[in-house]
Design a protein around this motif. Sequence first.
Motif, PDB file in Angstrom:
ATOM      1  N   HIS A  69       0.822  -1.216   0.000  1.00 37.21           N
ATOM      2  CA  HIS A  69       0.000   0.000   0.000  1.00 37.21           C
ATOM      3  C   HIS A  69       0.859   1.270   0.000  1.00 37.21           C
ATOM      4  CE1 HIS A  69      -2.760   3.124   1.381  1.00 37.21           C
ATOM      5  NE2 HIS A  69      -2.034   3.265   2.474  1.00 37.21           N
ATOM      6  N   SER A  99      -6.268   2.129  -0.107  1.00 32.08           N
ATOM      7  CA  SER A  99      -6.856   1.938   1.223  1.00 32.08           C
ATOM      8  C   SER A  99      -8.259   2.512   1.266  1.00 32.08           C
ATOM      9  CB  SER A  99      -5.977   2.593   2.279  1.00 32.08           C
ATOM     10  OG  SER A  99      -5.681   3.935   1.906  1.00 32.08           O
ATOM     11  N   HIS A 160       3.643   9.425   5.130  1.00 27.12           N
ATOM     12  CA  HIS A 160       2.619   8.381   5.072  1.00 27.12           C
ATOM     13  C   HIS A 160       3.243   7.015   5.355  1.00 27.12           C
ATOM     14  CE1 HIS A 160       0.473   5.313   2.559  1.00 27.12           C
ATOM     15  NE2 HIS A 160      -0.509   5.738   3.321  1.00 27.12           N
ATOM     16  N   HIS A 164       2.704   4.021   8.408  1.00 25.07           N
ATOM     17  CA  HIS A 164       2.501   2.578   8.227  1.00 25.07           C
ATOM     18  C   HIS A 164       3.610   1.762   8.880  1.00 25.07           C
ATOM     19  CE1 HIS A 164      -1.175   2.285   5.853  1.00 25.07           C
ATOM     20  NE2 HIS A 164      -0.853   3.489   5.423  1.00 25.07           N
TER      21      HIS A 164
HETATM   22 FE   LIG Z   1      -2.158   4.663   4.095  1.00 26.34          FE
END
Ligand SMILES: [Fe+2]
Length: 417
Positions: A69, A99, A160, A164
């Motif tokens: 992702h 997502s 980002h 994660h």
């Molecule tokens: Fe994300």
Amino acid sequence: MQRAVASLPMRERGNHEPLNTLEQQRRHFLAAFRAVRGETERRAALLSPEDQVVQSMADASPTKWHRAHTTWFFEQFLLRPHAPDYRRLDERFAFLFNSYYVAAGPRYERPKRGLITRPTVEEVAAYRAHVDRAVEDLIETADQSELQKLLTLVEIGLHHEQQHQELILTDILHAFSHNPTHPAYDPDWQMPPYVGKSGFLELSSGIHQIGHAQDSFCFDNERPLHRVLVQPVKVARALVSNAEWLEFINDGGYANPMLWLSDGWNAVQQEGWTAPGYWEQIDGSWQVLTLGGLRPVEPQAPVCHVSYYEADAFARWAGKHLPTEQEWEVAARSGGLAGAFGIVWQWTRSAYAPYPGFRAAEGALGEYNGKFMVNQMVLRGSSLATPADHARVSYRNFFYPPARWQFTGLRLSDYPE
Ligand SMILES: [Fe+2]
């Protein structure tokens, strides 16, 4: 996870020389891109392919999915719009690894991510390498007239990905909590050092400024800088400890409905909570599943894996309350808090809502934060799983009140005498 955190050259003015020229920025972000992408792989490398596929609940995602992702994010928001020669490795990946970006197209159901055994872990590694080459090539060769805009997208992609990186650890710990053999993510893992401070920090009541003021990176939800009115209040210098939590347990805290919000008491009943997440009583002593496996509950360590409901009930039991996020930020800016960062996220009693003057980023990236601004509570600080250079005093994390699989704790507030 302190030793897991790579030192990363992100753009934090004040700590580094200013990035004067575009060419300096180009080199800086090339290095930052490699460092962040490498850290994700380093965190995943401790896990087997079997570990990386499992999804233990709808809120948690497989490690493999996180790796893919974060890669899709660069492909979708940087490469596809801005690298005309870019060719996707597999067009089906967009459906699998989007997502929640409605504007970026349809996506696979979140609760079923653990059913996606193909692409394999190895194929996801190849996807990462494919996108890495394209992003590095774009950064290296982009025309100066385009570079600033591209680096802004690279920068948000890196922040980002750091988010994660934290989720990789919280999600695998949740998966391991279902395994009666208590697997260790890293047998050598140690809780980061924490030394509590006693007493409370009394805030000067009146108008204060909070929010992100610098021109360095922040998420849109941290802006704009704005004025808030702080009422007379004092904020605990220390995080609530396991020893204090044990007192709450031993005093029947989980069995006394008078201490709980109505929704919280329902959660206690439905979930059967009698202690923080991952705690187990074995032969009369409390143990907790950590990233290092099952360990004794350390009395002096900050309590972790408590929900907002539990934090709120504990505060009521203690005759105190949780700080608002504004109070937390004012206190943290004064430098008087122990463990503000790098141990546990701290629940505040502030609902996650836009700041006065908030504007979401334009386009699909406007979905990043703004659309979640209802029904969640704000947490401040950062946790042991947060990459160190990802944390900021203005950072706003947010989760639903029953959530406790993150590294979440609390500090208390009280009214001055
Ligand atoms: Fe994300």
